[in-house]
Design a protein around this motif. Structure first.
Motif, PDB file in Angstrom:
ATOM      1  N   LYS A   1      14.340  -4.007 -20.729  1.00 28.35           N
ATOM      2  CA  LYS A   1      14.554  -5.017 -19.693  1.00 28.35           C
ATOM      3  C   LYS A   1      13.696  -6.252 -19.932  1.00 28.35           C
ATOM      4  O   LYS A   1      14.142  -7.377 -19.720  1.00 28.35           O
ATOM      5  CB  LYS A   1      14.240  -4.418 -18.313  1.00 28.35           C
TER       6      LYS A   1
ATOM      7  N   SER B   1       7.136   7.336 -17.828  1.00 26.26           N
ATOM      8  CA  SER B   1       6.726   6.280 -16.900  1.00 26.26           C
ATOM      9  C   SER B   1       7.796   5.193 -16.755  1.00 26.26           C
ATOM     10  O   SER B   1       7.805   4.454 -15.781  1.00 26.26           O
ATOM     11  CB  SER B   1       5.422   5.637 -17.384  1.00 26.26           C
TER      12      SER B   1
ATOM     13  N   ARG C   1       9.125  10.207 -31.141  1.00 29.71           N
ATOM     14  CA  ARG C   1      10.124  10.567 -30.154  1.00 29.71           C
ATOM     15  C   ARG C   1      11.449   9.933 -30.562  1.00 29.71           C
ATOM     16  O   ARG C   1      11.685   8.751 -30.335  1.00 29.71           O
ATOM     17  CB  ARG C   1       9.678  10.061 -28.794  1.00 29.71           C
TER      18      ARG C   1
ATOM     19  N   ASP D   1      11.640   0.093  -7.058  1.00 29.49           N
ATOM     20  CA  ASP D   1      12.787   0.260  -6.157  1.00 29.49           C
ATOM     21  C   ASP D   1      12.849   1.663  -5.566  1.00 29.49           C
ATOM     22  O   ASP D   1      13.398   1.867  -4.499  1.00 29.49           O
ATOM     23  CB  ASP D   1      14.091  -0.022  -6.919  1.00 29.49           C
TER      24      ASP D   1
HETATM   25  P1  GDP Z   1       9.735   6.617 -21.016  1.00 30.83           P
HETATM   26  O1  GDP Z   1       9.734   8.091 -21.294  1.00 30.83           O
HETATM   27  O2  GDP Z   1       8.445   6.180 -20.453  1.00 30.83           O
HETATM   28  O3  GDP Z   1      10.180   5.786 -22.155  1.00 30.83           O
HETATM   29  O4  GDP Z   1      10.756   6.431 -19.796  1.00 30.83           O
HETATM   30  P2  GDP Z   1      12.249   5.902 -19.759  1.00 30.83           P
HETATM   31  O5  GDP Z   1      12.278   4.443 -20.019  1.00 30.83           O
HETATM   32  O6  GDP Z   1      13.113   6.754 -20.587  1.00 30.83           O
HETATM   33  O7  GDP Z   1      12.551   6.066 -18.202  1.00 30.83           O
HETATM   34  C1  GDP Z   1      12.517   7.322 -17.542  1.00 30.83           C
HETATM   35  C2  GDP Z   1      13.553   7.284 -16.411  1.00 30.83           C
HETATM   36  O8  GDP Z   1      13.180   6.322 -15.441  1.00 30.83           O
HETATM   37  C3  GDP Z   1      14.924   6.880 -16.892  1.00 30.83           C
HETATM   38  O9  GDP Z   1      15.880   7.639 -16.194  1.00 30.83           O
HETATM   39  C4  GDP Z   1      15.025   5.415 -16.486  1.00 30.83           C
HETATM   40  O10 GDP Z   1      16.353   4.982 -16.270  1.00 30.83           O
HETATM   41  C5  GDP Z   1      14.220   5.397 -15.208  1.00 30.83           C
HETATM   42  N1  GDP Z   1      13.643   4.078 -14.919  1.00 30.83           N
HETATM   43  C6  GDP Z   1      12.863   3.305 -15.714  1.00 30.83           C
HETATM   44  N2  GDP Z   1      12.494   2.167 -15.085  1.00 30.83           N
HETATM   45  C7  GDP Z   1      13.075   2.211 -13.854  1.00 30.83           C
HETATM   46  C8  GDP Z   1      13.062   1.336 -12.694  1.00 30.83           C
HETATM   47  O11 GDP Z   1      12.440   0.258 -12.653  1.00 30.83           O
HETATM   48  N3  GDP Z   1      13.777   1.763 -11.604  1.00 30.83           N
HETATM   49  C9  GDP Z   1      14.459   2.928 -11.591  1.00 30.83           C
HETATM   50  N4  GDP Z   1      15.114   3.253 -10.467  1.00 30.83           N
HETATM   51  N5  GDP Z   1      14.474   3.788 -12.625  1.00 30.83           N
HETATM   52  C10 GDP Z   1      13.795   3.428 -13.751  1.00 30.83           C
END
Ligand code: GDP
Length: 298
Positions: A116, A108, A137, A253
């Motif tokens: 951030k 997500s 993880r 975005d």
């Molecule tokens: P998690 O598995 O939920 O911890 O997800 P991650 O933080 O690893 O994010 C998954 C992907 O989404 C990564 O490639 C991030 O860079 C991307 N991502 C996360 N937040 C944003 C955002 O606000 N905008 C964009 N464009 N990409 C994001």
């Protein structure tokens, strides 16, 4: 910041709504209201909000000739009013560190959002500690450690598959010890069953409230703005289990359907507190209903 992230939605919507008008304006009648409703629906704002806006415009302008600007102003103020129904402020502890738990389905944008958010709060003058509570993880722990390094803030990590509650406890402990303002604690993004998740979160809550009685002060649910209805339902399970207090809407975005924020607030009955606007460290913004609605429609 919103304007850039919402440019896709705004462009689509603006052309769409502009189409309804001629230079000399347009008579507000049933046909106009139906057309407008259909176009509002295309932003993914959902039936309820679109009906509310349509009815407002019917009430204010029926049988009058209106111009695009008037209609956009009304849409903007109605949207702002809908988004302002709940407070978008981050709840802070009365004294001592504010503890924020972050929950959400893997993928997500949870880890990135924590990084951030930590930077945002650090930049605003807070002393921040991170807790890498998604101990199942390894990548999440590594990723969060990299974020902490970039920000220059402290991070508490546990061994692989360590009890997330023990990492949470140590994080709060560290935050108190070093006089931190904020502790942000990651939690597991994938658990076999909802009852597993509930047990784990219960345990986390229990142990941290031993250290700080009214903690956690916020439980933020990270949602992917580009995800379909399926992912949203999955996240619903999380929010019901976790007793969330607010939403971080990541990847705004990437979405051409920025209007989705309205049904999300509606379905979850939670305010959006932050939005993710990109992958960079500064790409997060505190959610502000009025600027958001303006960026969406004007
Ligand atoms: P998690 O598995 O939920 O911890 O997800 P991650 O933080 O690893 O994010 C998954 C992907 O989404 C990564 O490639 C991030 O860079 C991307 N991502 C996360 N937040 C944003 C955002 O606000 N905008 C964009 N464009 N990409 C994001």
């Amino acid at each position: 910041k919103f304007r850039g992230a919402l440019s896709k939605t705004r462009q689509a919507l603006n052309t769409d709504i502009r189409d309804l008008f001629k230079a000399e304006g347009r008579l507000v009648d049933d046909e106009f209201l139906t057309d407008l409703f259909e176009r509002l629906i295309r932003t993914d704002m959902g039936v309820g909000p679109a009906e509310e806006i349509r009815d407002r415009i019917g009430k204010d302008y029926r049988a009058r000739v209106v111009h695009l600007e008037e209609i956009l102003d009304t849409i903007t103020s109605q949207t702002t009013a809908m988004l302002e129904q709940k407070s978008t402020e981050l709840t802070r502890a009365a004294s001592g560190p504010t503890v924020i738990l972050v929950v959400g389905v893997n993928g997500s944008g949870k880890t990135t959002s924590i990084g951030k958010l930590a930077y945002y709060l650090h930049h605003a003058g807070n002393k921040v500690v991170l807790g890498a509570g998604d101990t199942f993880r390894a990548a999440a722990v590594e990723q969060l450690t990299v974020w902490a390094g970039r920000i220059g803030c402290d991070i508490v990590t546990g061994k692989h598959e360590a009890d997330p509650a023990s990492v949470a406890f140590q994080t709060v402990d560290r935050a108190v010890e070093m006089g931190a303002d904020i502790a942000i604690i990651d939690t597991a993004g994938r658990l076999q069953t909802q009852s597993n998740l509930m047990q784990q979160l219960d345990k986390i809550r229990r142990v941290i409230s031993k250290k700080i009685e009214d903690a956690p002060h916020e439980v933020l649910l990270v949602l992917d703005a580009t995800a379909g209805q399926n992912a949203i339902s999955q996240a619903r399970g999380f929010s019901e289990t976790a007793g969330c207090s607010g939403i971080v809407l990541a990847k705004l975005d990437g979405s051409a359907k920025g209007g989705v924020i309205l049904p999300i607030q509606d379905q979850f009955q939670l305010p959006v507190k932050f939005v993710g606007l990109g992958e960079g460290i500064e790409d997060i913004a505190k959610f502000d209903p009025q600027s958001f609605a303006k960026a969406l429609f004007q």
